[in-house]
Design a protein around this motif. Structure first.
Motif, short mmCIF file in Angstrom:
data_model
loop_
_atom_site.label_atom_id
_atom_site.label_comp_id
_atom_site.label_asym_id
_atom_site.label_seq_id
_atom_site.Cartn_x
_atom_site.Cartn_y
_atom_site.Cartn_z
N ALA A 220 0.83 -1.21 0.00
CA ALA A 220 0.00 0.00 0.00
C ALA A 220 0.86 1.26 0.00
N ALA A 221 2.00 1.23 0.69
CA ALA A 221 2.88 2.41 0.74
C ALA A 221 3.42 2.76 -0.64
N LYS A 222 3.70 1.74 -1.45
CA LYS A 222 4.20 1.96 -2.81
C LYS A 222 3.06 1.98 -3.83
N MET A 223 1.83 1.83 -3.35
CA MET A 223 0.64 1.82 -4.20
C MET A 223 0.81 0.85 -5.36
N SER A 224 1.07 -0.40 -5.00
CA SER A 224 1.34 -1.41 -6.01
C SER A 224 0.87 -2.77 -5.52
N TYR A 225 0.34 -3.56 -6.44
CA TYR A 225 0.07 -4.97 -6.13
C TYR A 225 0.26 -5.83 -7.36
N SER A 226 0.51 -7.11 -7.10
CA SER A 226 0.76 -8.08 -8.16
C SER A 226 -0.12 -9.29 -7.93
N TYR A 227 -0.63 -9.81 -9.02
CA TYR A 227 -1.51 -10.97 -8.93
C TYR A 227 -1.30 -11.86 -10.13
N ARG A 228 -1.82 -13.07 -10.04
CA ARG A 228 -1.76 -13.98 -11.19
C ARG A 228 -3.11 -14.65 -11.36
N ILE A 229 -3.38 -15.03 -12.59
CA ILE A 229 -4.59 -15.80 -12.88
C ILE A 229 -4.30 -17.25 -12.55
N ASN A 230 -5.20 -17.85 -11.78
CA ASN A 230 -5.02 -19.28 -11.52
C ASN A 230 -6.07 -20.12 -12.23
N GLU A 231 -7.08 -19.46 -12.82
CA GLU A 231 -8.04 -20.21 -13.62
C GLU A 231 -8.80 -19.28 -14.56
N VAL A 232 -8.71 -19.60 -15.85
CA VAL A 232 -9.48 -18.88 -16.86
C VAL A 232 -9.61 -19.79 -18.08
N ASP A 233 -10.76 -19.76 -18.70
CA ASP A 233 -10.98 -20.48 -19.94
C ASP A 233 -10.28 -19.68 -21.05
N VAL A 234 -9.44 -20.35 -21.84
CA VAL A 234 -8.71 -19.63 -22.91
C VAL A 234 -9.66 -19.05 -23.95
N ALA A 235 -10.90 -19.50 -23.97
CA ALA A 235 -11.89 -18.88 -24.87
C ALA A 235 -12.27 -17.49 -24.36
N VAL A 236 -12.11 -17.25 -23.07
CA VAL A 236 -12.41 -15.96 -22.46
C VAL A 236 -11.21 -15.02 -22.56
N LEU A 237 -10.05 -15.51 -22.18
CA LEU A 237 -8.80 -14.76 -22.27
C LEU A 237 -7.74 -15.75 -22.74
N PRO A 238 -7.24 -15.62 -23.97
CA PRO A 238 -6.37 -16.64 -24.57
C PRO A 238 -4.93 -16.59 -24.07
N VAL A 239 -4.76 -16.77 -22.74
CA VAL A 239 -3.44 -16.74 -22.13
C VAL A 239 -3.29 -17.89 -21.15
N THR A 240 -2.04 -18.21 -20.85
CA THR A 240 -1.70 -19.13 -19.77
C THR A 240 -0.56 -18.49 -18.97
N ASN A 241 -0.40 -18.95 -17.75
CA ASN A 241 0.69 -18.47 -16.88
C ASN A 241 0.76 -16.94 -16.86
N TYR A 242 -0.36 -16.31 -16.59
CA TYR A 242 -0.48 -14.85 -16.61
C TYR A 242 -0.21 -14.28 -15.22
N SER A 243 0.63 -13.26 -15.17
CA SER A 243 0.81 -12.48 -13.95
C SER A 243 0.76 -11.00 -14.32
N SER A 244 0.37 -10.18 -13.35
CA SER A 244 0.17 -8.77 -13.64
C SER A 244 0.54 -7.91 -12.44
N HIS A 245 0.89 -6.65 -12.73
CA HIS A 245 1.27 -5.69 -11.70
C HIS A 245 0.57 -4.37 -11.99
N LEU A 246 -0.05 -3.81 -10.98
CA LEU A 246 -0.74 -2.52 -11.10
C LEU A 246 -0.09 -1.57 -10.11
N THR A 247 0.34 -0.40 -10.61
CA THR A 247 1.08 0.55 -9.78
C THR A 247 0.63 1.98 -10.06
N VAL A 248 0.57 2.78 -9.00
CA VAL A 248 0.26 4.21 -9.11
C VAL A 248 1.45 4.99 -8.57
N THR A 249 1.93 5.95 -9.34
CA THR A 249 3.02 6.82 -8.89
C THR A 249 2.65 8.28 -9.18
#
Length: 177
Positions: free
Chosen positions: A94-123
């Motif tokens: 929270a101090a750096k206004m950042s978080y990271s997450y990963r998808i652990n389940e999604v149908d590739v017909a919905v989002l055509p990815v595997t092993n997805y991780s993401s980072h959202l940051t505000v500066t």
């Protein structure tokens, strides 16, 4: 000496085939937007892992664990009973206004990815506004060679780009440029 020369020549002839035999490569994507609101104001909207109502594709979010590491959320897309994406939080600051997450389940017909991780940051920006950055890394939806067009690298990049762009566009509309 001829034996060693032939061994080296054989190895050199195999290298192109080895290079072509590898599977997919990890794709990386970063999109960002600057908005007029302060970082605190932006973080108040996007900083809660359990609430992704700011994204126009999200119908609802249900989760457990708040903003603690290993918290989970299930995003329902578009409408009640719509497709879902299950995610887990693996870093939160929270101090750096950042978080990271990963998808652990999604149908590739919905989002055509595997092993997805993401980072959202505000500066903060120099003008008192905020810079919002959304980064992701992922593999295409088809893990083997010769993927179908809807599960290839281009499809994965286009889909993730559309998700990030829609979210960032919504934040830009909410907070102003």
């Amino acid at each position: 000496m001829t034996y060693i020369r032939n061994l080296i020549l054989t190895f050199l002839l195999l290298i192109p085939g080895i290079a072509l035999a590898h599977g997919p490569t990890r794709q990386k994507l970063t999109l960002a937007v600057d908005v007029a609101a302060t970082p605190d104001a932006v973080w108040a909207v996007i900083g809660n892992f359990q609430d992704m109502s700011w994204h126009p594709a999200i119908f609802s979010t249900k989760g457990e664990g708040g903003n603690a590491i290993d918290a989970t959320r299930v995003l329902t897309l578009e409408k009640e009973g719509g497709p879902t994406i299950s995610e887990v939080l693996y870093k939160y600051d929270a101090a750096k206004m950042s978080y990271s997450y990963r998808i652990n389940e999604v149908d590739v017909a919905v989002l055509p990815v595997t092993n997805y991780s993401s980072h959202l940051t505000v500066t903060p920006t120099a003008t008192g506004g905020s810079h919002i950055e959304w980064r992701g890394a992922f593999y295409r939806g088809y893990p083997n060679n010769d993927p179908p067009e809807n599960l290839n690298d281009a499809a994965a990049i286009a889909a993730v780009t559309a998700v990030y762009k829609a979210g960032l566009d919504a934040l830009e509309k909410k907070f102003g440029k």
